[in-house]
Motif scaffolding. Structure first.
Motif, mmCIF file in Angstrom:
data_model
loop_
_atom_site.group_PDB
_atom_site.id
_atom_site.type_symbol
_atom_site.label_atom_id
_atom_site.label_comp_id
_atom_site.label_asym_id
_atom_site.label_seq_id
_atom_site.Cartn_x
_atom_site.Cartn_y
_atom_site.Cartn_z
ATOM 1 N N ASP A 221 0.703 -1.163 -0.050
ATOM 2 C CA ASP A 221 0.092 0.057 -0.103
ATOM 3 C C ASP A 221 0.624 1.216 0.066
ATOM 4 N N PHE A 222 2.179 0.931 -0.147
ATOM 5 C CA PHE A 222 2.825 2.360 -0.234
ATOM 6 C C PHE A 222 2.805 3.460 -1.125
ATOM 7 N N ASP A 223 2.164 3.091 -2.534
ATOM 8 C CA ASP A 223 1.816 3.686 -3.282
ATOM 9 C C ASP A 223 0.714 4.868 -2.943
ATOM 10 N N ARG A 224 -0.130 4.223 -2.030
ATOM 11 C CA ARG A 224 -1.072 5.074 -1.638
ATOM 12 C C ARG A 224 -0.805 6.354 -0.760
ATOM 13 N N THR A 225 0.128 5.913 -0.158
ATOM 14 C CA THR A 225 0.809 7.133 0.921
ATOM 15 C C THR A 225 1.467 8.044 0.042
ATOM 16 N N TYR A 226 2.345 7.442 -0.996
ATOM 17 C CA TYR A 226 3.069 8.179 -2.072
ATOM 18 C C TYR A 226 1.887 9.284 -2.492
ATOM 19 N N GLY A 227 0.941 8.708 -3.293
ATOM 20 C CA GLY A 227 0.057 9.484 -3.704
ATOM 21 C C GLY A 227 -0.680 10.429 -3.019
#
Length: 276
Positions: A221-227
């Motif tokens: 889910d790292f991409d959601r934090t980055y986004g």
């Protein structure tokens, strides 16, 4: 009593197609005991049935053909079993990753992302032991594991205690091209004297202002934090040009066996001044 059978009958005995058996013959993985010089017809021994069954099961487990060859060639059962265990370990890791991706997808489809807390701070300048390389996106987890082990072993060998939380910086190219410069670092305490071994360096990190969010849980889910963090910065701040994103690993695999407990700070570089 051992007998020989034609390739069609051997296919029926082993559940391997004639086409597959011909291919295994060509690559010398499973060769017939006899080939008629005039007709080219292949004949197999009934002693080979068990070997064929083993090959089929290993292929069902997605074991690459070169590894199957190693298994078949192993005279020592311990060597054979070690190869099989290593493959099963890789499969279990892939299965775990698949579970994590499925859970992440379900969350993405059914649950809105929780509100992201964004903090601002100026990170002071510091000195760190570093390893810098161009890394492919798909290899980053393995690279980080090797890099941080090398960094910590080097510090331990020199009798130096880390001076802060370890992290890494990721160039814009790493995200845009899926290959780019990554620097893994472990801060040094003030006044530490250390001669870095080959492949490592002592690097001065200048003071920087960041918008910071904490990612908790598995990396799927790292991409959601980055986004969410990157969107917040785009809407409220000014990105510092050409400055890499920084991650700080507050809690990682070396401190917990549960990916749900991982905590990583994502630090987005911004210009000095008030947020918009």
């Amino acid at each position: 009593m051992t007998a020989t059978v034609a390739i069609g009958e051997f296919a029926r005995l082993t559940h391997l197609s004639v086409k597959t058996l011909r291919y295994y013959h060509e690559i010398e993985l499973l060769e017939p005991v006899a080939v008629d010089a005039g007709t080219g017809y292949r004949r197999y021994s009934t002693d080979q049935v068990e070997t064929a069954h083993l090959i089929r099961r290993l292929r069902d487990l997605d074991m690459p053909l070169p590894q199957i060859r190693t298994v078949l060639a192993a005279a020592d059962p311990a060597d054979r079993d070690a190869t099989l265990r290593a493959h099963l370990t890789r499969m279990e890791a892939e299965l775990q990753r698949t579970r994590e991706v499925v859970a992440s997808l379900r969350a993405l489809l059914t649950a809105p992302a929780p509100p992201l807390r964004v903090d601002y701070r100026v990170e002071p300048a510091f000195t760190a032991l570093t390893r810098t390389e161009r890394v492919e996106r798909g290899a980053i987890a393995q690279w980080c594991g090797v890099a941080f082990e090398q960094l910590y072993v080097s510090l331990l060998g020199a009798g130096v205690t880390p001076g802060g939380v370890a992290g890494a910086t990721y160039s814009t190219e790493f995200f845009a091209e899926h290959t780019g410069t990554v620097t893994a670092y472990v801060p040094l305490p003030p006044g530490a004297e250390l001669t870095p071994p080959d492949g490592l360096a002592i690097t001065e990190f200048p003071a920087r202002r960041f918008a910071v969010a904490v990612h908790t849980g598995a990396f799927e889910d790292f991409d959601r934090t980055y986004g969410a963090l990157g969107s917040h910065v785009a809407e409220h701040d000014t990105v510092l040009p050409d400055e890499p994103v920084r991650e700080r690993y507050l809690v990682g695999p070396d401190l917990t066996d549960n990916p749900a407990d991982y905590r990583t700070e994502v630090c987005w570089p911004i210009t000095e001044g008030e947020s918009r």
